[in-house]
Design an enzyme around this catalytic site. Structure first.
Site, mmCIF file in Angstrom:
data_model
loop_
_atom_site.group_PDB
_atom_site.id
_atom_site.type_symbol
_atom_site.label_atom_id
_atom_site.label_comp_id
_atom_site.label_asym_id
_atom_site.label_seq_id
_atom_site.Cartn_x
_atom_site.Cartn_y
_atom_site.Cartn_z
ATOM 1 N N GLU A 35 -58.298 14.094 93.989
ATOM 2 C CA GLU A 35 -58.135 15.439 93.797
ATOM 3 C C GLU A 35 -58.330 15.504 92.022
ATOM 4 O O GLU A 35 -57.693 14.918 91.532
ATOM 5 C CB GLU A 35 -56.645 15.808 93.905
ATOM 6 C CG GLU A 35 -56.484 17.353 93.888
ATOM 7 C CD GLU A 35 -55.021 17.594 94.326
ATOM 8 O OE1 GLU A 35 -54.126 16.906 94.752
ATOM 9 O OE2 GLU A 35 -54.494 18.850 93.873
ATOM 10 N N ARG A 260 -50.877 1.350 99.014
ATOM 11 C CA ARG A 260 -51.426 1.604 97.643
ATOM 12 C C ARG A 260 -51.002 0.519 96.652
ATOM 13 O O ARG A 260 -50.194 -0.209 96.885
ATOM 14 C CB ARG A 260 -50.917 3.131 97.269
ATOM 15 C CG ARG A 260 -49.545 3.381 97.227
ATOM 16 C CD ARG A 260 -49.112 4.612 96.382
ATOM 17 N NE ARG A 260 -49.973 5.770 96.921
ATOM 18 C CZ ARG A 260 -50.280 6.734 96.225
ATOM 19 N NH1 ARG A 260 -50.313 6.405 94.848
ATOM 20 N NH2 ARG A 260 -50.938 7.667 96.692
ATOM 21 N N LYS A 270 -50.317 10.149 89.123
ATOM 22 C CA LYS A 270 -50.914 11.030 88.483
ATOM 23 C C LYS A 270 -49.751 11.998 87.401
ATOM 24 O O LYS A 270 -50.265 12.292 86.621
ATOM 25 C CB LYS A 270 -52.037 11.788 89.348
ATOM 26 C CG LYS A 270 -53.264 10.975 89.188
ATOM 27 C CD LYS A 270 -54.538 11.880 89.653
ATOM 28 C CE LYS A 270 -54.389 12.066 91.095
ATOM 29 N NZ LYS A 270 -55.548 12.838 91.666
HETATM 30 P P1 ATP Z 1 -51.666 13.070 94.196
HETATM 31 O O1 ATP Z 1 -50.362 12.921 94.159
HETATM 32 O O2 ATP Z 1 -52.085 13.831 92.751
HETATM 33 O O3 ATP Z 1 -52.450 13.309 95.382
HETATM 34 P P2 ATP Z 1 -52.978 10.483 94.266
HETATM 35 O O4 ATP Z 1 -52.765 9.202 93.391
HETATM 36 O O5 ATP Z 1 -52.867 10.487 95.712
HETATM 37 O O6 ATP Z 1 -52.121 11.629 93.706
HETATM 38 P P3 ATP Z 1 -55.770 11.300 94.775
HETATM 39 O O7 ATP Z 1 -56.816 12.091 93.864
HETATM 40 O O8 ATP Z 1 -55.178 12.203 96.094
HETATM 41 O O9 ATP Z 1 -54.412 10.796 94.038
HETATM 42 O O10 ATP Z 1 -56.257 9.871 95.385
HETATM 43 C C1 ATP Z 1 -57.627 9.673 95.634
HETATM 44 C C2 ATP Z 1 -57.663 8.705 96.674
HETATM 45 O O11 ATP Z 1 -57.156 7.580 95.853
HETATM 46 C C3 ATP Z 1 -56.942 8.952 97.874
HETATM 47 O O12 ATP Z 1 -57.564 8.375 99.128
HETATM 48 C C4 ATP Z 1 -55.625 7.988 97.737
HETATM 49 O O13 ATP Z 1 -55.117 7.696 98.796
HETATM 50 C C5 ATP Z 1 -56.407 6.857 96.845
HETATM 51 N N1 ATP Z 1 -55.083 6.262 95.985
HETATM 52 C C6 ATP Z 1 -54.395 7.068 95.111
HETATM 53 N N2 ATP Z 1 -53.594 6.287 94.404
HETATM 54 C C7 ATP Z 1 -53.893 4.990 94.829
HETATM 55 C C8 ATP Z 1 -53.034 3.643 94.670
HETATM 56 N N3 ATP Z 1 -51.961 3.382 93.916
HETATM 57 N N4 ATP Z 1 -53.666 2.652 95.349
HETATM 58 C C9 ATP Z 1 -54.578 2.783 96.412
HETATM 59 N N5 ATP Z 1 -55.131 4.029 96.383
HETATM 60 C C10 ATP Z 1 -54.628 4.986 95.775
#
Ligand code: ATP
Ligand code: MG
Length: 559
Positions: A35, A260, A270
């Site tokens: 996102e 994660r 984020k």
């Molecule tokens: P938000 O709360 O803004 O959704 P987010 O960290 O999930 O934050 P995204 O931009 O939705 O951010 O994440 C993009 C991709 O990265 C998604 O598929 C998410 O599952 C993966 N991702 C995010 N954080 C992690 C993490 N700490 N470890 C592994 N994958 C992650």
């Protein structure tokens, strides 16, 4: 990337089995779906390495798709930074750069199809009422009074919502599923909300936007994704995604969840990272203390080292936290082979070699990297007045201190043995300078008579040295888990007050003249240091990338 090929884990097992079933001409198709509401962090790197790595390994493709469904938090700056970071990590989405916003029209058609099937309705309850009606994990929800609206009315209302007839928050479109489902996500979830706000890509074309839950699965389906890999929090959303796709009768990707990445002494949300940036607790998203990809790049971490780390942490179904020392281990391992060794003195103490001729200068030969036979040698100038590290001299040394002290002899790296004859102090007793003698027979660093010294010090020639600023970094937070909080306290209270220290009058050997941002060196005995982008013609600025001490090796042998 070839280094990923030897891995097996539950995701690779599932994909291998799927491919066996499908026959040899079936290819996998994954996606990385950020996102654009912040910069990427090392947790995202794990997901990027996984999604692009799988595509590469199984001969498939990986899309980059921006899940840009929320215009209130998204900006083009973030989308650009995300692309820069993925490329820098070494991955390529070729021409497959997609946006959920490209599918807004298609999603609208899907919504109409659901209404026509009697599977969606326009609801007038407020956000607060919807929450109340939803029920809890232990009590069933209550049906909205709007649930029985006719198909015609729903179609007309949705059109009016789209046409801008209603103010924000006054109506939503909801899926008609089951208000008593044990899974709260199935209790008539919201698909569209009204938001009179322009979008970074669609401008003012829309005044209602799909929710993430409504957009995500359908976007995967539209792109013909075969394996939709996401983090564990989406496990409970899977039945909803399945329901939408089954109702619409469209291509059905297989969703697989993994845990994660969490790291000690930092946060990986984020929202929290944004708060640190906006409230200036750090100097921007690329502050070298941040767990962001851009912060790590600025700090001197290489893409290869980050990829190695992501590969080695493995994939699991259960949440866990990785020791940040494990990440640093990979940074050192990588730099040990790549970074040229040089000499720099962080905290200079002047040393005068009394028996060295006043105007004499010599060039001594130094090895650039003992780990890399191709790295060659360089010349370092030696003269009568030198700088050594203040910490390398103690007037009254404790038992196990083998470095310089009055009457003591030590080796200067690549140079000579020197012996301390006097320490000059100022009026308050602090050491101003040392007087030493050198033994010309020890040129290059060894004594022909076989006598030994117990320490080798780094040094620079005072008149040849160049000044620099060095920034030393510690952990961003004082606690291993900064989110473990007392009632009523805030994660920012766990920020470390000592995470950044600036050392102003560092002296470097002259070979560093002209060093460019991004260049990385090992300062002998001190650590790895990377030239920062704040460097100007007049002043070189370094970030300490990582110290030399491998905490991870220590942890590993202790357990
Ligand atoms: P938000 O709360 O803004 O959704 P987010 O960290 O999930 O934050 P995204 O931009 O939705 O951010 O994440 C993009 C991709 O990265 C998604 O598929 C998410 O599952 C993966 N991702 C995010 N954080 C992690 C993490 N700490 N470890 C592994 N994958 C992650
Ligand atoms: Mg997310």
């Amino acid at each position: 990337m070839s280094d990923i090929k030897e891995k097996t884990d539950f995701i690779r097992d599932i994909i291998s089995k799927d491919l066996e079933k499908e026959g040899s001409n079936r290819k996998i198709h994954t996606r990385f779906p950020p996102e654009p509401n912040g910069y990427l962090h090392v947790g995202h790197a794990k997901s990027i390495c996984l999604n692009f790595g799988l595509a590469d390994e199984f001969g498939g493709k990986c899309n980059l798709r921006f899940d840009d469904t929320n215009p209130t938090k998204e900006e083009s700056e973030y989308a650009e930074s995300i692309k820069t970071d993925i490329k820098w990590l070494g991955f390529d989405w070729e021409d497959r750069e997609y946006y959920a916003s490209d599918y807004f029209e298609k999603l609208y058609e899907f919504a109409i199809a659901l209404i026509k099937k009697g599977k969606a309705y326009v609801c007038d309850l407020s956000a607060e009422e919807i929450r109340q009606y939803r029920g809890t994990l232990t009590t069933p929800g209550k049906e909205s009074p709007c649930r029985s609206r006719s198909q015609e009315e729903n179609l007309a209302l949705l059109k009016e919502m789209r046409d801008g007839k209603y103010p924000d928050g006054s109506k939503v479109l909801r899926a008609k599923i089951d208000m008593s489902s044990p899974n709260l996500n199935m209790r008539d979830p919201v698909m569209y909300r009204i938001l009179h706000k322009s979008h970074h890509r669609t401008g003012s074309s829309w005044c209602m936007y799909p929710t993430y839950d409504w957009a995500h699965g359908q976007s995967d389906s539209i792109e013909n994704i075969t394996h939709s890999i996401c983090t564990l929090e989406f496990e409970d959303h899977r039945p909803l995604y399945d329901w939408f796709i089954d109702q619409l009768g469209i291509h059905h990707p297989r969703q697989i969840e993994f845990a994660r990445l969490n790291l000690t002494y930092t946060v990986m949300s984020k929202r929290m990272l944004l708060e640190l940036v906006e409230k200036k607790y750090v100097n921007g998203w690329d502050d070298p203390r941040m767990p962001t990809i851009s912060g790590m790049r600025r700090r001197g971490y290489s893409p290869q080292a980050i990829r190695n780390f992501c590969l080695q942490i493995g994939l699991a179904k259960a949440e866990s936290t990785v020791d940040i020392a494990f990440l640093e281990h990979f940074i050192r391992e990588d730099l040990n082979k790549k970074a040229a060794r040089v000499m720099a003195v962080l905290n200079p103490l002047k040393v005068i070699i009394d028996n060295y001729p006043d105007s004499k200068e010599e060039e001594l030969t130094a090895v650039n990297n003992p780990e890399d036979p191709c790295a060659g040698t360089r010349k370092v100038p030696f003269s009568k007045i030198l700088y050594i590290e203040r910490e390398d001299f103690i007037e009254d040394p404790p038992k196990k201190f083998y470095r310089l002290a009055p009457g003591r002899e030590v080796r200067l790296r690549y140079a000579y043995f020197i012996k301390c004859v006097d320490a000059v102090k100022d009026s308050d007793g602090s050491i101003l300078e040392l007087h030493c003698t050198y033994d010309p027979a020890t040129r290059g660093g060894d004594a022909p008579d076989g006598r030994k010294v117990k320490a080798t010090l780094h040094w620079v020639s005072a008149k040849h040295s160049i000044p620099a600023e060095v920034r030393l970094f510690g952990h961003l937070f004082i606690k291993e888990n900064p989110l473990k909080l007392e009632e009523g306290s805030d994660f920012k209270e766990n920020l470390s007050p000592h995470s950044s220290q600036v050392v102003k009058d560092v002296r470097l050997e002259p070979s560093l003249y002209g060093a460019k941002p991004g260049n990385i060196y090992q300062f002998e005995r001190l650590g790895y240091f990377c030239v920062d982008s704040d460097t100007t013609n007049g002043k070189i600025v370094f970030n300490r990338t990582v110290t030399l001490k491998d905490e991870w090796a220590k942890i590993r042998t202790a357990t």
